[in-house]
Scaffold this motif. Structure first.
Motif, PDB file in Angstrom:
ATOM      1  N   SER A  95       0.819  -1.208   0.000  1.00 46.80           N
ATOM      2  CA  SER A  95       0.000   0.000   0.000  1.00 46.80           C
ATOM      3  C   SER A  95       0.858   1.265   0.000  1.00 46.80           C
ATOM      4  CB  SER A  95      -0.948   0.007   1.202  1.00 46.80           C
ATOM      5  OG  SER A  95      -0.223  -0.087   2.417  1.00 46.80           O
ATOM      6  N   VAL A  96       1.923   1.272   0.818  1.00 49.79           N
ATOM      7  CA  VAL A  96       2.792   2.458   0.891  1.00 49.79           C
ATOM      8  C   VAL A  96       3.547   2.647  -0.412  1.00 49.79           C
ATOM      9  CG1 VAL A  96       4.820   3.441   2.030  1.00 49.79           C
ATOM     10  CG2 VAL A  96       3.011   2.388   3.402  1.00 49.79           C
ATOM     11  N   VAL A  97       4.102   1.561  -0.945  1.00 48.10           N
ATOM     12  CA  VAL A  97       4.863   1.672  -2.186  1.00 48.10           C
ATOM     13  C   VAL A  97       3.956   2.098  -3.342  1.00 48.10           C
ATOM     14  CG1 VAL A  97       6.259   0.407  -3.872  1.00 48.10           C
ATOM     15  CG2 VAL A  97       6.591   0.001  -1.434  1.00 48.10           C
ATOM     16  N   ALA A  98       2.744   1.551  -3.393  1.00 43.99           N
ATOM     17  CA  ALA A  98       1.804   1.926  -4.458  1.00 43.99           C
ATOM     18  C   ALA A  98       1.460   3.412  -4.383  1.00 43.99           C
ATOM     19  CB  ALA A  98       0.542   1.083  -4.356  1.00 43.99           C
ATOM     20  N   LEU A  99       1.171   3.904  -3.160  1.00 42.66           N
ATOM     21  CA  LEU A  99       0.845   5.319  -2.996  1.00 42.66           C
ATOM     22  C   LEU A  99       2.039   6.197  -3.344  1.00 42.66           C
ATOM     23  CD1 LEU A  99      -1.083   7.546  -2.082  1.00 42.66           C
ATOM     24  CD2 LEU A  99      -0.285   7.181   0.270  1.00 42.66           C
ATOM     25  N   ALA A 100       3.220   5.808  -2.877  1.00 46.53           N
ATOM     26  CA  ALA A 100       4.415   6.597  -3.149  1.00 46.53           C
ATOM     27  C   ALA A 100       4.731   6.632  -4.644  1.00 46.53           C
ATOM     28  CB  ALA A 100       5.603   6.022  -2.374  1.00 46.53           C
ATOM     29  N   GLN A 101       4.554   5.516  -5.322  1.00 46.98           N
ATOM     30  CA  GLN A 101       4.790   5.485  -6.766  1.00 46.98           C
ATOM     31  C   GLN A 101       3.798   6.374  -7.511  1.00 46.98           C
ATOM     32  OE1 GLN A 101       7.964   4.447  -7.170  1.00 46.98           O
ATOM     33  NE2 GLN A 101       7.273   3.385  -9.015  1.00 46.98           N
ATOM     34  N   GLY A 102       2.561   6.405  -7.019  1.00 49.38           N
ATOM     35  CA  GLY A 102       1.579   7.296  -7.616  1.00 49.38           C
ATOM     36  C   GLY A 102       1.968   8.751  -7.469  1.00 49.38           C
ATOM     37  N   VAL A 103       2.412   9.127  -6.276  1.00 45.73           N
ATOM     38  CA  VAL A 103       2.850  10.498  -6.026  1.00 45.73           C
ATOM     39  C   VAL A 103       4.078  10.826  -6.875  1.00 45.73           C
ATOM     40  CG1 VAL A 103       3.816  12.042  -4.277  1.00 45.73           C
ATOM     41  CG2 VAL A 103       1.874  10.582  -3.712  1.00 45.73           C
ATOM     42  N   ASN A 104       5.010   9.876  -6.957  1.00 42.42           N
ATOM     43  CA  ASN A 104       6.189  10.071  -7.808  1.00 42.42           C
ATOM     44  C   ASN A 104       5.795  10.314  -9.262  1.00 42.42           C
ATOM     45  OD1 ASN A 104       8.346   9.967  -6.051  1.00 42.42           O
ATOM     46  ND2 ASN A 104       8.620   7.757  -6.217  1.00 42.42           N
ATOM     47  N   GLY A 105       4.829   9.540  -9.721  1.00 39.65           N
ATOM     48  CA  GLY A 105       4.397   9.684 -11.105  1.00 39.65           C
ATOM     49  C   GLY A 105       3.821  11.049 -11.402  1.00 39.65           C
ATOM     50  N   ILE A 106       3.033  11.581 -10.466  1.00 42.93           N
ATOM     51  CA  ILE A 106       2.435  12.903 -10.648  1.00 42.93           C
ATOM     52  C   ILE A 106       3.509  13.983 -10.649  1.00 42.93           C
ATOM     53  CG2 ILE A 106       0.902  14.607  -9.590  1.00 42.93           C
ATOM     54  CD1 ILE A 106      -0.764  12.219  -8.542  1.00 42.93           C
ATOM     55  N   ALA A 107       4.461  13.889  -9.710  1.00 40.59           N
ATOM     56  CA  ALA A 107       5.528  14.886  -9.646  1.00 40.59           C
ATOM     57  C   ALA A 107       6.392  14.855 -10.902  1.00 40.59           C
ATOM     58  CB  ALA A 107       6.388  14.637  -8.408  1.00 40.59           C
ATOM     59  N   ALA A 108       6.740  13.650 -11.361  1.00 32.98           N
ATOM     60  CA  ALA A 108       7.552  13.527 -12.569  1.00 32.98           C
ATOM     61  C   ALA A 108       6.820  14.077 -13.791  1.00 32.98           C
ATOM     62  CB  ALA A 108       7.934  12.069 -12.800  1.00 32.98           C
ATOM     63  N   ALA A 109       5.491  13.969 -13.788  1.00 33.05           N
ATOM     64  CA  ALA A 109       4.695  14.494 -14.899  1.00 33.05           C
ATOM     65  C   ALA A 109       4.808  16.005 -15.000  1.00 33.05           C
ATOM     66  CB  ALA A 109       3.232  14.094 -14.723  1.00 33.05           C
ATOM     67  N   ALA A 110       5.098  16.661 -13.899  1.00 32.72           N
ATOM     68  CA  ALA A 110       5.282  18.115 -13.919  1.00 32.72           C
ATOM     69  C   ALA A 110       6.719  18.494 -14.264  1.00 32.72           C
ATOM     70  CB  ALA A 110       4.899  18.701 -12.559  1.00 32.72           C
ATOM     71  N   LEU A 111       7.680  17.691 -13.827  1.00 35.14           N
ATOM     72  CA  LEU A 111       9.088  18.048 -14.005  1.00 35.14           C
ATOM     73  C   LEU A 111       9.503  18.064 -15.478  1.00 35.14           C
ATOM     74  CD1 LEU A 111      10.676  16.066 -11.024  1.00 35.14           C
ATOM     75  CD2 LEU A 111      10.445  18.547 -11.239  1.00 35.14           C
ATOM     76  N   GLY A 112       9.072  17.064 -16.251  1.00 30.60           N
ATOM     77  CA  GLY A 112       9.460  17.000 -17.653  1.00 30.60           C
ATOM     78  C   GLY A 112       9.026  18.226 -18.447  1.00 30.60           C
TER      79      GLY A 112
END
Length: 420
Positions: A95-112
């Protein structure tokens, strides 16, 4: 033209942000493998992060287009990636890894899109191809630096040291983006908006006309299929070699990254040169051709435990990724020049890439689990053949040397004066 100090800071930003934008990358799979996760579970949790990024990419592109605080987007995105990665280290439950990966994905979507927008705003359309090559060269150099340090620290102190390294790289990226002078960024150019006549405010392209551009859609589908084959190749290859007992997990994973990234540096510079003289079509075709061959070699290397197979597999990874890192934003900038929707269009293409990459890890994980690693690599390589066929049958957008904008089959959307 931006001040030299801002361009130096942009180079530094790409150097440090390389390790932050991708999160833990292939080290995540090895870290979870050591926690007794199955290949299917690892692939699934990586997919969840990719799907979150996919959903967020177009809205993040629109945010970058409309915002004059592009530097702040990079600062916040970097901080979020580090916080989410630390959560994985401290509590590696599903659950923690899934949530963290989701947050990572959203942040990376802004960085590019933020970095692409800052780059276009600093150098303008005329200097964009060349600067893309430089950006990617520094990006890959940063990945090499981070991978070498991660391999050494991981071997010496264990995989948790990789998390601390990411935090240090994030601090460097924040300091670098803050060193870019705000006044050097032309925010109209940064969104791809054509200069308006005196007294006439330029307006961005309408969404419906943007989505009707067949060239952009062909590019999006092509890259989705490419990343369906490419997304899982590196982490799966690392897992496959570790499963064969090929060596220390941290050192082996770092070596796979270093070989690929070292190849990407000259490939990025070559892509920029080819784009200026020949256009992006040749660049993209070479990148697509590299992946099926890579899949065949990876299958042989893992099936027969051929340690030397690592080198051609990762060199070909460098060829494909190095060329596409320059070609993707470059083609989008040419297709949407004057529309004011560059970052939205880039977000659309990155969303398609995210769909492919997200499905890639789940597809490869379950094929590897039930049919073996070799079969998984053959399936991934086959996806690239479909991508190449799609690109060629669809008209292969992206041709022409620098300064030449392709004709518009969708009815001409380059005026930059159509109401949003």
């Amino acid at each position: 033209m931006a001040a030299v100090s801002s361009l130096v800071a942009l180079a530094s930003l790409n150097l440090f942000l390389s390790d932050v934008r991708d999160g833990l990358g292939p080290f995540l799979g090895v870290f979870l493998q050591q926690k007794q996760w199955s290949p299917g579970e690892i692939g699934l949790v990586m997919t969840l992060g990719g799907l979150a990024g996919m959903v967020a990419t177009v809205p993040m592109g629109a945010l970058v287009d409309s915002s004059r605080a592009k530097r702040a987007i990079v600062v916040v995105g970097s901080a979020v990636v580090i916080a989410a990665s630390m959560a994985i280290l401290l509590a590696p439950s599903f659950s923690v890894v899934a949530l963290a990966q989701g947050v990572n994905g959203i942040a990376a979507a802004a960085l590019g899109p933020a970095v692409a927008g800052i780059t276009l705003g600093l150098v303008g359309p005329a200097g964009f191809d060349r600067q893309l090559g430089r950006n990617e060269a520094f990006n890959h150099a940063g990945n090499i630096l981070a991978a070498v340090l991660a391999g050494v620290l991981g071997w010496w102190l264990g995989l948790p040291a990789v998390f601390a390294l990411m935090a240090a790289m994030a601090v460097g990226s924040v300091l670098s983006v803050l060193a870019i002078r705000p006044g050097d960024i032309d925010h109209e150019a940064a969104r791809g908006l054509a200069p308006a006549p005196v007294g006439d405010g330029g307006q961005a392209e309408g969404w419906r006309r943007l989505l009707a551009d067949r060239r952009l859609l062909v590019l999006a589908v092509t890259l989705a299929l490419f990343h369906l084959g490419n997304g899982a190749m590196l982490p799966l290859f690392g897992q496959g070699m570790v499963a064969r007992g090929a060596g220390d997990p941290s050192a082996l994973t770092a070596l796979t990254v270093v070989v690929a990234q070292a190849t990407m540096i000259p490939m990025a510079l070559l892509a920029a040169r080819l784009a200026q003289t020949q256009g992006y079509r040749l660049v993209l075709i070479i990148a697509l051709a590299a992946l099926p061959l890579r899949g065949l070699i990876a299958a042989a290397a893992t099936e027969w435990n051929i340690g030397l197979g690592l080198y051609p597999v990762q060199i070909l990874d460098g060829v494909g990724a190095g060329l596409l890192g320059v070609a993707t934003p470059g083609i989008v900038a040419r297709l949407l020049q004057g529309t004011g929707r560059f970052n939205v269009g880039l977000g659309l293409v990155m969303t398609a890439q995210g769909i492919g990459a997200a499905l890639s890890t789940t597809l490869a994980g379950f094929v590897a689990q039930y049919a073996g690693y070799a079969a998984a690599f053959l399936v991934l390589g086959g996806a690239a053949l479909v991508a190449a066929a799609t690109y060629l049958i669809g008209g292969a957008p992206g041709g022409g040397p620098a300064g030449a904008r392709e004709g518009d089959p969708a009815g001409g959307i380059a005026t930059g004066k159509i109401a949003a």
